[in-house]
Design an enzyme around this catalytic site. Sequence first.
Site, PDB file in Angstrom:
ATOM      1  N   ASP A   7     -96.488 -55.865  82.337  1.00  0.00           N
ATOM      2  CA  ASP A   7     -97.997 -55.368  82.569  1.00  0.00           C
ATOM      3  C   ASP A   7     -98.843 -55.257  81.791  1.00  0.00           C
ATOM      4  O   ASP A   7     -97.877 -53.994  80.942  1.00  0.00           O
ATOM      5  CB  ASP A   7     -98.459 -54.594  83.839  1.00  0.00           C
ATOM      6  CG  ASP A   7     -99.892 -54.547  84.207  1.00  0.00           C
ATOM      7  OD1 ASP A   7    -100.172 -54.539  85.007  1.00  0.00           O
ATOM      8  OD2 ASP A   7    -100.778 -53.017  84.500  1.00  0.00           O
ATOM      9  N   HIS A  17    -102.979 -61.269  91.700  1.00  0.00           N
ATOM     10  CA  HIS A  17    -103.303 -60.841  91.941  1.00  0.00           C
ATOM     11  C   HIS A  17    -104.450 -60.135  91.910  1.00  0.00           C
ATOM     12  O   HIS A  17    -105.285 -59.645  91.848  1.00  0.00           O
ATOM     13  CB  HIS A  17    -101.716 -59.706  92.219  1.00  0.00           C
ATOM     14  CG  HIS A  17    -101.973 -58.855  91.261  1.00  0.00           C
ATOM     15  ND1 HIS A  17    -101.232 -59.619  90.393  1.00  0.00           N
ATOM     16  CD2 HIS A  17    -101.723 -58.173  91.188  1.00  0.00           C
ATOM     17  CE1 HIS A  17    -100.938 -58.842  89.664  1.00  0.00           C
ATOM     18  NE2 HIS A  17    -101.534 -58.238  89.309  1.00  0.00           N
TER      19      HIS A  17
HETATM   20  O1  TEU Z   1    -103.547 -56.405  85.116  1.00  0.00           O
HETATM   21  C1  TEU Z   1    -104.413 -56.797  83.854  1.00  0.00           C
HETATM   22  C2  TEU Z   1    -105.887 -56.786  83.224  1.00  0.00           C
HETATM   23  O2  TEU Z   1    -106.087 -56.802  82.325  1.00  0.00           O
HETATM   24  C3  TEU Z   1    -106.435 -57.647  84.468  1.00  0.00           C
HETATM   25  O3  TEU Z   1    -107.711 -56.890  85.060  1.00  0.00           O
HETATM   26  C4  TEU Z   1    -106.833 -59.136  83.864  1.00  0.00           C
HETATM   27  O4  TEU Z   1    -107.596 -58.157  82.415  1.00  0.00           O
HETATM   28  C5  TEU Z   1    -108.033 -59.290  84.849  1.00  0.00           C
HETATM   29  O5  TEU Z   1    -107.826 -58.624  86.313  1.00  0.00           O
HETATM   30  C6  TEU Z   1    -107.944 -60.899  84.392  1.00  0.00           C
HETATM   31  O6  TEU Z   1    -108.675 -61.285  85.818  1.00  0.00           O
HETATM   32  C7  TEU Z   1    -102.984 -55.222  85.607  1.00  0.00           C
HETATM   33  C8  TEU Z   1    -101.851 -55.892  86.789  1.00  0.00           C
HETATM   34  O7  TEU Z   1    -102.247 -57.390  86.736  1.00  0.00           O
HETATM   35  C9  TEU Z   1    -103.824 -55.272  87.495  1.00  0.00           C
HETATM   36  O8  TEU Z   1    -103.100 -55.399  88.584  1.00  0.00           O
HETATM   37  C10 TEU Z   1    -103.949 -53.872  87.005  1.00  0.00           C
HETATM   38  O9  TEU Z   1    -104.425 -53.412  88.302  1.00  0.00           O
HETATM   39  C11 TEU Z   1    -104.538 -53.511  85.569  1.00  0.00           C
HETATM   40  O10 TEU Z   1    -103.219 -54.563  84.674  1.00  0.00           O
HETATM   41  C12 TEU Z   1    -103.804 -52.282  85.469  1.00  0.00           C
HETATM   42  O11 TEU Z   1    -102.191 -51.829  85.393  1.00  0.00           O
END
Ligand code: TEU
Length: 532
Positions: free
Chosen positions: A203, A327
């Site tokens: 992640d 998601h």
């Molecule tokens: O997402 C990483 C992140 O930066 C996302 O917010 C992304 O930039 C954005 O949604 C792009 O459309 C990961 C996970 O997938 C997310 O669900 C978590 O909220 C985030 O990290 C923190 O762990």
Amino acid sequence: MAIDNLLWWQRGIIYQIYPRSFRDSNGDGIGDLPGITSKLDYLGWLGIDAIWLSPICPSPMVDFGYDVSNYTDVDPIFGTLDDFDEMVREAHRRDIRVIFDFVPNHTSDQHPWFIESRKSRDNPKRDWYIWHDARPDGSPPNNWVSSFGGSGWTWDEQTQQFYFHEFFEQQPDLNWRNPEVRAAMYDALRFWLDRGVDGFRLDAVWFLMKDERLRDNPPNPEYSGDMSPNKKLIAAYNSDRNDMFTVLREMRDVANEYDDRLLIGELYLPIDRLMAYYGPTGDILQMPHNFHLLRQSWDAVHIRATIDLYAGRLPDFAWPNWVLSNHDNPRMASRIGPGQARVAAMLLLTLRGTPTLYYADELGLPDVDIPSEHIQDPEEHTMPGHHAGRDPERTPMQWDASPHAGFTSGTPWLPVSHDYTTLNVEHQKNDPHSMLTMQHRLIALRRSEPALTDGLYAPVLSDGDLVAYTRESSDRSFLMVLNLGSNSQELSLTRLGRQGRIVLNTRLDREGEAVSGSIALRGDEGVVVRLD
Ligand code: TEU
Ligand code: CA
């Protein structure tokens, strides 16, 4: 590379499950591990090869599991470690592999490590996180902002210092320069590898290393007022840094202590930077997730350019992959419309490279509107007015026409779509022209035709709204022609000089049709032609 030389994650299809929303087995309205196990036969029928589960570790659920408070257990809301072992056993029995979502960049602020770290400036765990004095005027150490809006720094009254959090303030970033942090996290990886997981989705992995001098980030020249506030700066000093690769190579070394385990990196980066994460010889991440089709505007010119830029930049040793939804982003059927969702599914499953499908996209499920009083994702509130909330793309899987679409016998944590009585697995399985039937047929074709797994990709020059390409192996060739527009289009095949028969189209009504000289497509239609 012949298909029998492909590794499982090269040959296969990955299916992302958001555990909270897949199937609830105990009536609390929240999906869980036994629920997933109960639906493995469906996934076997669909024909996918691996499931990627969004996080299931203990978490206060501020960010629904992406705020981990224990890296080596299962949150009771999802079940127990025994439930996990049972799910892995049952998945493996069906030749379905399990990919674990690992969150290395930050923990929950309720993790014992952070509770220790914030006790005092000389606590042994202080340097496990990123603490820093305020500037002389009392302001944060620099101008870094959180991906979720607001400053990336939160003041801690007790120890009179700021701590950094790329995301919510309840998600303090770990200090990956600290060898104790790396050792502890590698042990957590081994804990799940020992339990049989076949790989990890890492992640937010491009944020792991930060500039030691904490230099201010520069303003984003592309920023405009309608963009979300986290786009105001370019994250030059707290993301995608070259000293990342030491750490990622260590993670790959841990995975290489076991057989055939996959590392997927979540990386929202320009194509050239994305390629760096394979490593100079493919020794870092096997699968830097490729979000460029997801991020690109959905028209033939942009999509053609994206596909060929990615294919052109891919190192020879590297294996491609494609993601169209997840998601964190609006669902395909909402982002590009229900008609194009079928075309997009055909693109995803016939391009060269591993596709990652997102649960319920196979039904053509759109985003579900969430009444403001039921909003769960804090991001909707931390960045108001930018549709930043991600609940609409996280609603329950829709299994049948029973209450709450068969997802739960209780009250679902998010609502199902208003048309769930027909937009569900049971209904679509029995409809010979449904999105699910098309997806099922397409996956079966992909599994039966080596040309569609490791066959060479070549663009077929087309114009207007058409995207066309071939996939060729030694003994079989296919032509895909996709109409990304809503008006009928025609592609001349003179230049290609080939003819054949349609084996599948997005509306499932042209099978067997002979194709020579040219091919006509209706609006929102895609075809797969087996060439003579
Ligand atoms: O997402 C990483 C992140 O930066 C996302 O917010 C992304 O930039 C954005 O949604 C792009 O459309 C990961 C996970 O997938 C997310 O669900 C978590 O909220 C985030 O990290 C923190 O762990
Ligand atoms: Ca449950």
